[in-house]
Motif scaffolding. Structure first.
Motif, short mmCIF file in Angstrom:
data_model
loop_
_atom_site.label_atom_id
_atom_site.label_comp_id
_atom_site.label_asym_id
_atom_site.label_seq_id
_atom_site.Cartn_x
_atom_site.Cartn_y
_atom_site.Cartn_z
N TYR A 107 41.07 49.78 38.23
CA TYR A 107 41.38 48.46 37.67
C TYR A 107 42.88 48.17 37.66
O TYR A 107 43.36 47.31 36.93
CB TYR A 107 40.81 48.35 36.25
CG TYR A 107 39.32 48.58 36.19
CD1 TYR A 107 38.44 47.70 36.83
CD2 TYR A 107 38.79 49.68 35.52
CE1 TYR A 107 37.07 47.90 36.78
CE2 TYR A 107 37.40 49.89 35.49
CZ TYR A 107 36.57 48.99 36.11
OH TYR A 107 35.21 49.20 36.08
N GLN A 127 44.31 44.60 37.65
CA GLN A 127 43.82 43.63 36.66
C GLN A 127 44.93 42.78 36.07
O GLN A 127 44.82 41.56 36.01
CB GLN A 127 43.08 44.39 35.54
CG GLN A 127 42.58 43.46 34.44
CD GLN A 127 41.44 44.06 33.65
OE1 GLN A 127 41.03 45.19 33.87
NE2 GLN A 127 40.92 43.30 32.71
N ALA A 130 46.56 40.38 38.71
CA ALA A 130 45.56 39.40 39.16
C ALA A 130 45.32 38.36 38.08
O ALA A 130 45.27 37.16 38.35
CB ALA A 130 44.25 40.12 39.51
N LEU A 185 43.83 39.32 47.25
CA LEU A 185 43.09 39.63 46.02
C LEU A 185 41.80 40.38 46.35
O LEU A 185 41.45 41.36 45.70
CB LEU A 185 42.79 38.34 45.26
CG LEU A 185 44.00 37.67 44.60
CD1 LEU A 185 43.67 36.25 44.17
CD2 LEU A 185 44.45 38.50 43.39
N GLU A 193 41.92 44.06 46.84
CA GLU A 193 42.00 44.86 45.62
C GLU A 193 40.74 44.71 44.77
O GLU A 193 40.70 45.18 43.62
CB GLU A 193 43.22 44.46 44.80
CG GLU A 193 44.50 45.13 45.27
CD GLU A 193 44.53 46.63 44.94
OE1 GLU A 193 44.35 47.00 43.78
OE2 GLU A 193 44.71 47.42 45.89
N ILE A 215 39.17 41.73 43.90
CA ILE A 215 39.09 40.51 43.09
C ILE A 215 38.45 39.40 43.91
O ILE A 215 38.96 39.04 44.97
CB ILE A 215 40.49 40.07 42.61
CG1 ILE A 215 41.09 41.15 41.72
CG2 ILE A 215 40.42 38.74 41.88
CD1 ILE A 215 42.38 41.71 42.22
N TYR A 250 36.48 34.79 38.17
CA TYR A 250 36.78 35.90 39.09
C TYR A 250 36.28 37.22 38.55
O TYR A 250 36.35 37.48 37.34
CB TYR A 250 38.29 35.99 39.33
CG TYR A 250 38.86 34.84 40.13
CD1 TYR A 250 38.91 34.89 41.53
CD2 TYR A 250 39.33 33.70 39.50
CE1 TYR A 250 39.42 33.82 42.26
CE2 TYR A 250 39.85 32.63 40.22
CZ TYR A 250 39.88 32.71 41.61
OH TYR A 250 40.39 31.65 42.33
N LEU A 285 36.76 41.47 38.92
CA LEU A 285 37.53 42.59 39.47
C LEU A 285 36.54 43.74 39.58
O LEU A 285 36.19 44.37 38.58
CB LEU A 285 38.69 42.96 38.56
CG LEU A 285 39.39 44.29 38.87
CD1 LEU A 285 39.86 44.35 40.32
CD2 LEU A 285 40.56 44.52 37.92
N LYS A 286 36.03 43.95 40.80
CA LYS A 286 34.98 44.96 41.01
C LYS A 286 33.83 44.67 40.03
O LYS A 286 33.28 43.58 40.09
CB LYS A 286 35.57 46.36 40.85
CG LYS A 286 36.53 46.65 42.01
CD LYS A 286 37.40 47.85 41.83
CE LYS A 286 38.36 47.97 42.99
NZ LYS A 286 39.36 49.03 42.84
N LEU A 302 36.97 39.33 35.36
CA LEU A 302 38.38 39.04 35.12
C LEU A 302 38.49 37.75 34.30
O LEU A 302 39.27 37.67 33.36
CB LEU A 302 39.09 38.86 36.47
CG LEU A 302 40.55 39.24 36.57
CD1 LEU A 302 40.78 40.67 36.14
CD2 LEU A 302 41.04 39.03 38.01
#
Lengths: 195, 195
Positions: B88, B91, B94, B135, B138, B140, B179, B181-182, B186
């Motif tokens: 992360y 994070q 982003a 993004l 990574e 996102i 969004y 993040l994995k 987010l």
């Protein structure tokens, strides 16, 4: 420690024994010397096992201290690794963003001929500023170049020029913006340097 | 273990002692019974210290095993913490970038009335795509919304509508892009949901 005290007693009595052998016929009728003999003999016989146990205790003690030292080192390493991971966590995403940022800056280098283009450019300037602010919050900042003395750690010289209006070894032009991530060079600035 | 064997011998001899007290005057003249007495007396006297040392060894052993278990746990925790920090790491940056991205997308929602504005918009579309690609690298990515079933884990309902052209509980409009993040949210998508 009690062990030490005991050991001392023992060595004493051992000497006594050498002084008067305890199984001589004459002695055994005599109270005092017999008890003395019994005690010293007893200590003498028990000594090897006691010594063995005390040696084992010493060895276990140093083994424990070694493990404790390893434990402390491992904890310290883990903490330092985590601190570094946190400090530079933005590096990967920031690096990936640089090219889009380059294109962004190139694209807005135009002279607007209409109000619509002008207002769009103003909007884009704000967006660009917003992106740089977000990067700055994570410690990513542009490297100063034009007018600065050339520094091989953060600047990459791609051309040399002769320009009287600049001092020697000073950056005359920036061809690609460079960026720092805190104390790390994310990307050096590509520059034109005065001879 | 040698300790166990020894302890057995000792308990035996202890009984012998009770059987015949060793300091009775009569005995000391008699060779055999005296040596026997010496031995059992010796073992009897040495026993308390040996037992104490053996107890200490046992205690040190379990203390070592406890430290080793703590060490293993601490190493495992450190590894998991580092893995999460890596997973992360983007994070924070982003999250800071999302607002600039929102402004970006709002600013380019215009109908160009000149060639210059048109080409500037095309350039900005490419820049926008470049930012989203960085993004995505990574982990996102935008959360899908319009036309999808409402999911409280990734969507935030800010309005309810009645629209025959959509099924019930389906997202009709997206008011702010969300969004992931994995596997982490987010920012949830702010949406208009059909009743």
């Amino acid at each position: 420690m009690t062990e030490d005290k005991k050991t001392d007693n023992v060595t004493d009595t051992v000497e006594e024994i050498e002084a008067e052998p305890i199984f001589a016929e004459g002695d055994v009728t005599e109270e005092g010397s017999q008890e003395e003999a019994l005690e010293s003999f007893e200590m003498d016989q028990a000594q090897p096992e006691i010594a063995e146990l005390e040696a084992k205790i010493e060895e276990m003690d140093s083994r424990y201290l070694r493990l404790q030292a390893d434990f402390d080192n491992s904890r310290r390493r883990a903490r330092l690794d985590m601190e570094a991971a946190q400090k530079y966590r933005a590096q990967s995403l920031a690096t990936d963003l640089l090219q889009a940022l380059d294109n962004f800056e190139r694209a807005i280098q135009i002279e607007p001929d209409t109000e619509q283009t002008k207002s769009l450019l103003q909007g884009m300037d704000m967006v660009h500023k917003g992106l740089l602010d977000a990067l700055k919050k994570e410690g990513i900042e542009p490297i100063e170049a034009v007018g600065k003395e050339f520094d091989p750690h953060i600047h990459q010289a791609v051309m040399q020029v002769q320009d009287e209006s600049f001092d020697s070894n000073v950056i005359v032009e920036e061809l690609q913006k460079g960026y720092m991530l805190k104390d790390r060079v994310l990307r050096p600035a590509m520059v034109k340097v005065n001879e």
